[in-house]
Write an enzyme that holds these catalytic residues in place. Structure first.
Site, short mmCIF file in Angstrom:
data_model
loop_
_atom_site.label_atom_id
_atom_site.label_comp_id
_atom_site.label_asym_id
_atom_site.label_seq_id
_atom_site.Cartn_x
_atom_site.Cartn_y
_atom_site.Cartn_z
N LYS A 24 0.80 -1.23 0.00
CA LYS A 24 0.00 0.00 0.00
C LYS A 24 0.84 1.28 0.00
CE LYS A 24 -4.23 -1.70 2.19
NZ LYS A 24 -5.26 -1.40 3.19
N ASP B 47 -10.22 3.00 2.34
CA ASP B 47 -10.42 2.33 3.64
C ASP B 47 -11.27 3.17 4.60
OD1 ASP B 47 -9.04 0.00 2.99
OD2 ASP B 47 -7.12 0.77 3.70
N GLY C 179 -1.64 1.12 10.10
CA GLY C 179 -2.19 1.64 8.85
C GLY C 179 -3.70 1.79 8.90
#
Ligand code: ATR
Length: 290
Positions: free
Chosen positions: A75, A112, A141
Site C-alpha cells: 500500500k 479504507d 495503517g
C-alpha cells in the site's frame, strides 16, 4: 471468429495485488458483484513480490487491466508507482485502489476510511460523529484511515491510544494537521479511563483476532449509549464486541468495512455502483471457512 473473441467483448480485468494475496477475500467479493450485475469482467488475486511491485503497477495499462486493489505489504509503495494520488491517499501515505485512466495514466486512492465510515453509517444509523468523543485503539495503517475518516466526519474530540505511544504521536501529527488539536494521545495503560463520556470506541489493533491475544479493556467507564466497533472480523464477534453487547452497547462488526471499501473501485472499473447486501456479506464470510 466467435463473438466472445471480438475486441468489444473482451472482459474488463481487475484484481488485487499483495504478497501473499491468496488469502484475500476481495476476489470473492468482486466475483459476487460481477455475477450479480451480469458484468463481463474478471477479478483475481495476483501475487506480486515487493521487489516487483513498482514495475507491475507501471505495467497495468499495457497488460490491459482496468486497475487493481492493493493490499499488504504494497500500500505504501504504490504511492510512488502511480501518476496521481487523491488527497486522502496522499495524507495517509497509502493506496488501496488504482484505476487506469483513459489516457493510460494511473490514479491512486485510498477507500479504507470510506469503507469504515459507510459501515458505521449503515450499521448504526443513529450514531452522530459530532456528539461525543471517539476513542480509537491502535496506530497502524488501519488506524490512520479510521482517524482521518472520523476527523473528516466531524468528530470534535478523538482520543488515540496505542501500546507504542510514539506511533500514536506520529499519527496525530501526520493526520491531525491543522485540526490536530482534535486528537488527544492517551497512554495504553489509561485506555479504560479514556472511555469516560465517549460516544464511540473503535478497535483497530490486531488484539482479539483469531490466534492473537484478546483485547483486555475494562468497559466500565464507557457510557451505555456509546457505539462499539471492531475492525477485526476474524472472528466476526470478537471478545470486545461480545463484552460490549452483553452490557447493552450498540455494536457494529468489522466485515462491513471490507465490503464498503470495495465499492469505489468496482464502480470505476466495472461501471456499477454496487450494493452491500446480507447475501454479499454471507458469501464473503463463507470464504473465511475455506
Ligand atoms: P494495520 O496496518 O493492519 O493496522 P499494524 O500496523 O501491524 O497493522 O498495527 C497493528 C496495531 O495493533 C498497532 O497499533 C499495534 O500496536 P503497536 O504500534 O504498539 O505495535 C497493535 N498491537 C498489536 N499487538 C498488540 C499487543 N499485544 N498489545 C497492544 N497492541 C498491539
Amino acid at each position: 471468429m466467435a463473438l466472445q473473441d471480438t475486441p468489444d467483448t473482451k472482459p474488463i480485468q481487475a484484481g488485487v495485488i499483495g504478497w501473499p494475496a491468496g488469502h484475500s477475500l476481495s476476489p470473492r467479493l468482486h466475483g459476487f458483484w460481477l455475477q450479480q450485475y451480469g458484468i463481463n469482467g474478471t477479478y483475481e488475486a495476483i501475487e506480486v513480490r515487493p521487489e516487483d511491485c513498482h514495475d507491475f503497477i507501471r505495467g497495468l495499462a499495457e497488460q490491459g487491466m482496468a486497475g487493481v486493489n492493493v493490499t499488504v505489504p504494497h500500500k505504501e509503495m504504490a504511492c510512488n508507482a502511480v501518476d496521481r494520488l487523491d488527497a486522502n491517499a496522499k495524507r495517509l501515505g497509502a493506496v488501496n485502489t488504482i484505476v487506469v485512466q483513459p489516457d493510460g495514466t494511473l490514479a491512486g486512492s485510498n477507500t479504507d476510511g470510506f469503507g469504515f465510515m459507510e459501515n458505521l453509517k449503515t450499521g448504526a444509523p443513529g450514531w452522530a460523529p459530532g456528539s461525543n468523543p471517539a476513542v480509537v485503539l491502535g496506530a497502524g495503517g488501519a488506524a490512520r484511515a479510521v482517524v482521518a475518516a472520523l476527523l473528516d466526519a466531524g468528530v470534535s474530540e478523538l482520543r488515540l491510544c496505542n501500546r507504542t505511544r510514539t506511533r500514536a504521536d506520529t499519527l496525530a501529527a501526520d493526520i491531525g494537521g491543522d485540526i490536530g488539536g482534535a486528537i488527544t494521545v492517551v497512554d495504553w495503560a489509561e485506555r479504560s479511563g479514556a472511555l469516560a463520556g465517549a460516544g464511540l470506541l473503535v478497535n483497530t489493533t490486531t488484539l482479539g483476532m483469531t490466534g492473537k491475544p484478546p483485547l483486555e479493556i475494562d468497559l466500565g467507564p464507557l457510557p451505555i449509549t456509546a457505539l462499539v466497533n471492531d475492525i477485526v472480523y476474524t472472528p466476526l464477534m470478537t471478545p470486545l464486541l461480545e463484552q460490549a453487547k452483553n452490557r447493552g452497547n450498540a455494536i457494529v462488526d468489522g466485515i462491513g468495512m471490507l465490503l464498503h471499501q470495495a465499492r469505489p473501485g468496482f464502480r470505476q472499473w466495472f461501471g456499477v455502483d454496487a450494493d452491500v447486501t446480507d447475501a454479499l456479506k454471507a458469501h464473503v464470510l463463507a470464504g473465511l471457512d475455506q
